[in-house]
Design a protein around this motif. Structure first.
Motif, PDB file in Angstrom:
ATOM      1  N   SER A 164      69.585  14.111  58.976  1.00  0.00           N
ATOM      2  CA  SER A 164      69.150  15.365  58.348  1.00  0.00           C
ATOM      3  C   SER A 164      67.857  15.164  57.567  1.00  0.00           C
ATOM      4  CB  SER A 164      70.238  15.892  57.401  1.00  0.00           C
ATOM      5  OG  SER A 164      70.422  15.018  56.290  1.00  0.00           O
ATOM      6  N   ASP A 165      67.193  14.024  57.799  1.00  0.00           N
ATOM      7  CA  ASP A 165      65.968  13.689  57.072  1.00  0.00           C
ATOM      8  C   ASP A 165      66.215  13.659  55.567  1.00  0.00           C
ATOM      9  OD1 ASP A 165      63.283  12.937  56.989  1.00  0.00           O
ATOM     10  OD2 ASP A 165      62.573  15.008  56.768  1.00  0.00           O
ATOM     11  N   ASP A 166      67.441  13.302  55.196  1.00  0.00           N
ATOM     12  CA  ASP A 166      67.858  13.217  53.788  1.00  0.00           C
ATOM     13  C   ASP A 166      67.671  14.537  53.047  1.00  0.00           C
ATOM     14  OD1 ASP A 166      68.409  10.554  54.286  1.00  0.00           O
ATOM     15  OD2 ASP A 166      66.515   9.824  53.449  1.00  0.00           O
ATOM     16  N   ARG A 167      67.772  15.646  53.776  1.00  0.00           N
ATOM     17  CA  ARG A 167      67.610  16.964  53.157  1.00  0.00           C
ATOM     18  C   ARG A 167      68.923  17.740  53.042  1.00  0.00           C
ATOM     19  NH1 ARG A 167      62.560  18.946  52.339  1.00  0.00           N
ATOM     20  NH2 ARG A 167      60.821  17.667  53.077  1.00  0.00           N
ATOM     21  N   THR A 168      69.976  17.238  53.670  1.00  0.00           N
ATOM     22  CA  THR A 168      71.272  17.905  53.587  1.00  0.00           C
ATOM     23  C   THR A 168      72.265  16.998  52.878  1.00  0.00           C
ATOM     24  OG1 THR A 168      70.860  19.098  55.651  1.00  0.00           O
ATOM     25  CG2 THR A 168      73.135  18.981  54.883  1.00  0.00           C
ATOM     26  N   ILE A 169      72.843  17.498  51.810  1.00  0.00           N
ATOM     27  CA  ILE A 169      73.775  16.740  50.965  1.00  0.00           C
ATOM     28  C   ILE A 169      75.056  17.549  50.829  1.00  0.00           C
ATOM     29  CG2 ILE A 169      74.167  15.830  48.629  1.00  0.00           C
ATOM     30  CD1 ILE A 169      71.050  15.600  48.445  1.00  0.00           C
ATOM     31  N   VAL A 170      76.199  16.871  50.905  1.00  0.00           N
ATOM     32  CA  VAL A 170      77.480  17.537  50.661  1.00  0.00           C
ATOM     33  C   VAL A 170      78.118  16.917  49.430  1.00  0.00           C
ATOM     34  CG1 VAL A 170      77.903  18.329  53.005  1.00  0.00           C
ATOM     35  CG2 VAL A 170      78.592  16.017  52.364  1.00  0.00           C
ATOM     36  N   THR A 171      78.789  17.749  48.643  1.00  0.00           N
ATOM     37  CA  THR A 171      79.373  17.309  47.379  1.00  0.00           C
ATOM     38  C   THR A 171      80.776  17.880  47.218  1.00  0.00           C
ATOM     39  OG1 THR A 171      78.449  19.199  46.154  1.00  0.00           O
ATOM     40  CG2 THR A 171      77.106  17.192  46.254  1.00  0.00           C
ATOM     41  N   CYS A 172      81.587  17.199  46.398  1.00  0.00           N
ATOM     42  CA  CYS A 172      82.892  17.721  45.988  1.00  0.00           C
ATOM     43  C   CYS A 172      83.085  17.377  44.517  1.00  0.00           C
ATOM     44  CB  CYS A 172      84.020  17.172  46.844  1.00  0.00           C
ATOM     45  SG  CYS A 172      84.255  15.381  46.732  1.00  0.00           S
ATOM     46  N   ALA A 173      84.057  18.037  43.888  1.00  0.00           N
ATOM     47  CA  ALA A 173      84.146  17.910  42.432  1.00  0.00           C
ATOM     48  C   ALA A 173      85.536  18.248  41.923  1.00  0.00           C
ATOM     49  CB  ALA A 173      83.103  18.829  41.777  1.00  0.00           C
ATOM     50  N   ALA A 174      85.677  18.116  40.601  1.00  0.00           N
ATOM     51  CA  ALA A 174      86.945  18.408  39.938  1.00  0.00           C
ATOM     52  C   ALA A 174      87.263  19.892  39.920  1.00  0.00           C
ATOM     53  CB  ALA A 174      86.923  17.849  38.514  1.00  0.00           C
ATOM     54  N   ASP A 175      86.297  20.743  40.273  1.00  0.00           N
ATOM     55  CA  ASP A 175      86.572  22.178  40.347  1.00  0.00           C
ATOM     56  C   ASP A 175      87.209  22.577  41.674  1.00  0.00           C
ATOM     57  OD1 ASP A 175      84.440  21.938  42.082  1.00  0.00           O
ATOM     58  OD2 ASP A 175      83.050  23.145  40.899  1.00  0.00           O
ATOM     59  N   GLY A 176      87.426  21.590  42.564  1.00  0.00           N
ATOM     60  CA  GLY A 176      88.062  21.851  43.842  1.00  0.00           C
ATOM     61  C   GLY A 176      87.119  22.340  44.917  1.00  0.00           C
ATOM     62  N   GLU A 177      85.833  22.486  44.603  1.00  0.00           N
ATOM     63  CA  GLU A 177      84.881  23.029  45.558  1.00  0.00           C
ATOM     64  C   GLU A 177      84.216  21.948  46.397  1.00  0.00           C
ATOM     65  OE1 GLU A 177      83.518  27.022  43.043  1.00  0.00           O
ATOM     66  OE2 GLU A 177      82.062  25.417  43.429  1.00  0.00           O
ATOM     67  N   ILE A 178      83.875  22.327  47.629  1.00  0.00           N
ATOM     68  CA  ILE A 178      83.030  21.512  48.501  1.00  0.00           C
ATOM     69  C   ILE A 178      81.762  22.321  48.735  1.00  0.00           C
ATOM     70  CG2 ILE A 178      82.756  20.453  50.759  1.00  0.00           C
ATOM     71  CD1 ILE A 178      86.229  21.102  49.413  1.00  0.00           C
ATOM     72  N   ARG A 179      80.613  21.729  48.439  1.00  0.00           N
ATOM     73  CA  ARG A 179      79.353  22.458  48.482  1.00  0.00           C
ATOM     74  C   ARG A 179      78.330  21.705  49.332  1.00  0.00           C
ATOM     75  NH1 ARG A 179      79.361  26.514  44.599  1.00  0.00           N
ATOM     76  NH2 ARG A 179      77.122  26.821  44.977  1.00  0.00           N
ATOM     77  N   GLN A 180      77.363  22.471  49.839  1.00  0.00           N
ATOM     78  CA  GLN A 180      76.227  21.913  50.552  1.00  0.00           C
ATOM     79  C   GLN A 180      74.969  22.166  49.744  1.00  0.00           C
ATOM     80  OE1 GLN A 180      75.476  23.697  54.366  1.00  0.00           O
ATOM     81  NE2 GLN A 180      73.538  22.614  54.684  1.00  0.00           N
ATOM     82  N   ALA A 181      74.142  21.129  49.603  1.00  0.00           N
ATOM     83  CA  ALA A 181      72.837  21.267  48.966  1.00  0.00           C
ATOM     84  C   ALA A 181      71.765  21.024  50.028  1.00  0.00           C
ATOM     85  CB  ALA A 181      72.681  20.278  47.819  1.00  0.00           C
ATOM     86  N   GLN A 182      70.854  21.976  50.173  1.00  0.00           N
ATOM     87  CA  GLN A 182      69.764  21.857  51.139  1.00  0.00           C
ATOM     88  C   GLN A 182      68.459  21.716  50.381  1.00  0.00           C
ATOM     89  OE1 GLN A 182      70.626  21.916  54.472  1.00  0.00           O
ATOM     90  NE2 GLN A 182      68.552  21.173  54.898  1.00  0.00           N
ATOM     91  N   ILE A 183      67.749  20.604  50.625  1.00  0.00           N
ATOM     92  CA  ILE A 183      66.461  20.370  49.978  1.00  0.00           C
ATOM     93  C   ILE A 183      65.377  21.047  50.804  1.00  0.00           C
ATOM     94  CG2 ILE A 183      64.836  18.636  49.138  1.00  0.00           C
ATOM     95  CD1 ILE A 183      67.177  16.682  48.957  1.00  0.00           C
ATOM     96  N   LEU A 184      64.704  22.027  50.226  1.00  0.00           N
ATOM     97  CA  LEU A 184      63.694  22.806  50.920  1.00  0.00           C
ATOM     98  C   LEU A 184      62.314  22.208  50.701  1.00  0.00           C
ATOM     99  CD1 LEU A 184      65.033  26.329  49.866  1.00  0.00           C
ATOM    100  CD2 LEU A 184      65.659  24.968  51.876  1.00  0.00           C
TER     101      LEU A 184
END
Length: 484
Positions: A109-129
């Motif tokens: 992903s050219d180090d532009r797509t990151i996935v995260t999880c946390a204590a809030d129970g959410e799974i999120r995607q971060a896209q570096i523009l």
């Protein structure tokens, strides 16, 4: 007294140089053997401290090239580091509302797509523009549950999994931004279990067969699943594991659970237990389906270890006189206070590394389980030890707000103090774990003569007991090993 280390490694290094010069050893094989050298492990010391987070650092991960380290913290931020210089490349708000437990780059992903999880129970995607702006979106959620780990399908820019304390395992596809609930990990029918599901802490995918993944949580069994058995139309009951893994003596033990899992490049499964040790399993050590306390340890597929690849479990585990194959144990660390990971270390997974409640990093030889390094890292608990993907470098973090980068740049080789058993047992008592016996934690060749030694590891007896929610800004103490 600790036995003196032989010169075998140094002598072998000289032999390898001669073979390379004579053309008897390829450049690639020479580089691989050099990179895996125990000498490099014994020369690890702190290269940099990365200090920008304002809370516990719960996750570390390198990109595929190994030049960028990503971290996530209780401060809800994700930071990308040029770890060699200590410079922050990018820092952004994760979008989570509670402690970030994992952050990973998606492959290709050219180090532009990151996935995260946390204590809030959410799974999120971060896209570096372009221009460094970061856009985060919600992909899925585990209701009323913390999510400790994600597992990315090797080589896939789209597919990953999550597991939560609700016992649920989910499958994600970034092409559709959809989450599919695969199953809920059910407790084995046992009167000790008051809940119908297992709180999950860890998930890992076999790099040699991405169809296989393992999960572990607050019971004694690591469960292996095969995604090929899942029917995407929902017609199958996929909650039944393909196999179970557990040391025979822990079956029926309600006082332990699994905090960390890791697969090696040889498909070996590393399992870290709280209130217990770390164990190494191969596929032929499975207990079957379902496991019962009456199960006997499985027989090895072959008694001639020459049939196996070097470093395979058949050669790294211990066998009794009946030819039964038992999981290799790694002993000495303390895993009680937090959810700790566990890692293989080295270009061919030649070593095993883990953090400890006592603020140290432990490194063992994978084959035989010999403890070879105990490094002072933090004043509080160390939770993460993340190996570099290509070189003998290591990143570590935990209850403190900084990250340590370890590289093999020490002029002198470190050695374990002769009374390391006494030192670690003293920590054991300090952390309220007086029910353990040092004879259970160290192999016979790590004998302790009970004498005092000026090379003892320093213990700060003014520190408080570690707690997972504590934030500490204290600098780490010096490496508590002798050099020579």
């Amino acid at each position: 007294m600790m036995k003196k280390r032989s010169r075998t490694d140094l002598d072998q290094a000289v032999v390898n140089v001669c073979k390379r010069e004579l053309g008897q050893l390829s450049t690639r094989d020479f580089a691989h053997r050099l990179a895996a050298s125990e000498d490099l492990v014994l020369r690890l010391e702190i290269h940099k401290k990365l200090e920008k987070h304002e809370g516990c650092v719960n996750t570390l991960s390198f990109n595929s090239d190994g030049d960028v380290l990503i971290s996530g913290s209780d401060d809800l931020r994700v930071i990308l580091w040029d770890w060699e210089t200590g410079r922050v490349k990018l820092s952004f708000n994760s979008g989570h509302r509670n402690n970030v437990f994992q952050a990973k780059f998606m492959p290709f992903s050219d180090d532009r797509t990151i996935v995260t999880c946390a204590a809030d129970g959410e799974i999120r995607q971060a896209q570096i523009l372009e221009g460094g702006e970061v856009k985060t979106i919600l992909l899925g959620k585990h209701e009323d549950s913390r999510v400790h780990k994600l597992a990315i399908e090797p080589g896939s820019p789209h597919i990953f999994y999550s597991c939560g304390e609700d016992g649920v395992v989910q499958h994600f596809d970034l092409r559709t931004r959809s989450a599919t609930e695969l199953f809920t990990c059910r407790s084995i029918n046992d009167p000790r279990n008051f809940q119908p599901y297992v709180h999950l802490n860890a998930i890992a995918i076999d790099p040699r067969n991405p169809n296989l993944f393992a999960v572990g949580g607050m019971d004694e069994f690591a469960r292996l699943y095969d995604i090929r058995k899942y029917s995407w139309d929902g017609s199958s009951d996929f909650g039944q594991p393909a196999d179970y893994f557990c040391p025979q003596h822990l079956i029926g033990n309600g006082d332990t659970g699994i905090t960390g899992l890791s697969f090696s490049d040889q498909s070996e499964l590393l399992v870290s237990y709280n209130n217990e040790f770390i164990y190494l399993f191969t596929r032929d050590m499975g207990l079957g389906n379902p496991p019962f306390p009456s199960f006997s340890p499985p027989i090895s597929m072959g008694s001639d270890t020459s049939e196996f690849e070097p470093g395979s479990i058949a050669s790294s585990s211990s066998m009794d006189v009946d030819g039964k194959n038992f999981a290799q144990a790694y002993k000495g660390h303390r895993n009680r206070e937090t959810v700790k990971g566990v890692s293989f270390f080295g270009p061919g997974c030649e070593y095993v590394s883990s953090g400890s409640d006592c603020g140290r990093i432990f490194i063992w030889k994978k084959r035989g389980g010999e403890l070879i390094r105990v490094m002072e890292a933090d004043r509080d608990v160390v939770n993460c030890t993340e190996p570099h993907p290509h070189t003998m470098a290591l990143a570590s973090s935990g209850i403190e707000s900084d990250i340590k980068i370890w590289t093999p740049k020490a002029i002198e080789r470190a050695t374990l103090p002769t009374n390391i058993g006494q030192v670690l047992m003293r920590d054991c008592y300090w952390f309220g774990m007086s029910d353990y016996n040092d004879n259970d934690y160290f192999s016979d060749d790590e004998d302790d003569d009970g004498s005092e030694d000026s090379d003892d590891v320093d213990i700060d007896e003014d520190s408080d007991d570690a707690d997972i929610d504590d934030d500490s800004d204290d600098d780490c103490s010096d490496d508590g090993e002798t050099k020579g």
